[in-house]
Enzyme design. Sequence first.
Site: not given
Length: 373
Positions: A248, A256, A261, A265, A292
């Site tokens: 994780d 973010n 965003h 990404d 994630e």
Amino acid sequence: MAEAQVPRQPHAFALWREAQDTRIRSPLGGIYYLLAWLLTWAFSNDPAALVLPGVIGIALFALLLALRLLHRLPQEQSNDSLSRWLNLHWSLILITALSWGAAHALAQHHPLFSSSAIIATLSTIAFSTALAFNFAMRKKRALLALLLIYLPGLLTLALAWREQYALLITLSFYLSYLLLALNRSHREYHNTLKLELQLLDQQERLEHLSCTDSLTQLGNRYQFNSLFPVMVANAQRQSQPLSLVLLDIDFFKRINDEYGHACGDSCLSDFAERMRQNFRRDSDALLRLGGEEFGILMPNTPLEQARLLAEQFRLELEREGFNVPGAILPLTTSLGVGCYDMRRDGSAESFFKRVDDALYQAKAAGRNRLEQA
């Protein structure tokens, strides 16, 4: 062959399809050659006087029929084995065609077959028509088989052309039609084959898309749900280790929120690429499970080896960080690592939960650490 076993390569699929079609279409023809000869002999002028050719014909066509029925497709359907099977089966088809051509010529030539010669001629027309439409996969071989069926009777009629010229001309015209039909059937068969290959390619692309995360190009949750129970079952059956690593990204929401965003990404894609560089074995399955969270299935990998690889990945990620324009952001991950244990894990779900609990222990203990399940 099950759908999963259908070859995907064009040449392999063409061989497989031809073998399947030949296997399905061949036995029925063998039966009718035998029946046609029985009728030709039974309705001759004097069957008793033709016992020897009658019995020889019955034995020959019965033997060829039995050989077709017994000639089954090989279990190992490789290109070489299918090619050998097709070559041998086409030999049976060609021998049968020659045998019927000789039988038709005999019926046309021998005076005691004068009352049943029409049966042999009609059967020749039927067999040659079926051949042109059903065995056009290999045009040259089908053409040879067609001529072996047809020409002996035509040559016999040509020897008595003064009495048989009408039938000779009619059969010659029909042969020209069969040659055109064979050419057309050959084109249609291979056009259909191309269409099937296109459909297979589209199916394979759709399957890839359905099992692949579009952003990271790793396997997705759907692929994990398909692979995981199978790998656990294999580990149980073969008594081989199966390790699972769950990862994780730490504080991903902050990336973010602060950088947008698009940057998030990019971070996910970069994380996936780092995974590919660190876990390079073909047997490892690298997956994005959602958001994630990532996972790695490692068959034939004991716990200690999986732990070392996972820890090496964590350390490299912490050292290198994540590059954004004008800065290097800290990038770390929390990991849970476990190996399937039949004594502790009653099912695939309980194994996953054990490793997932270790992941949350790593997060609860301050993140950027590995916990062993």
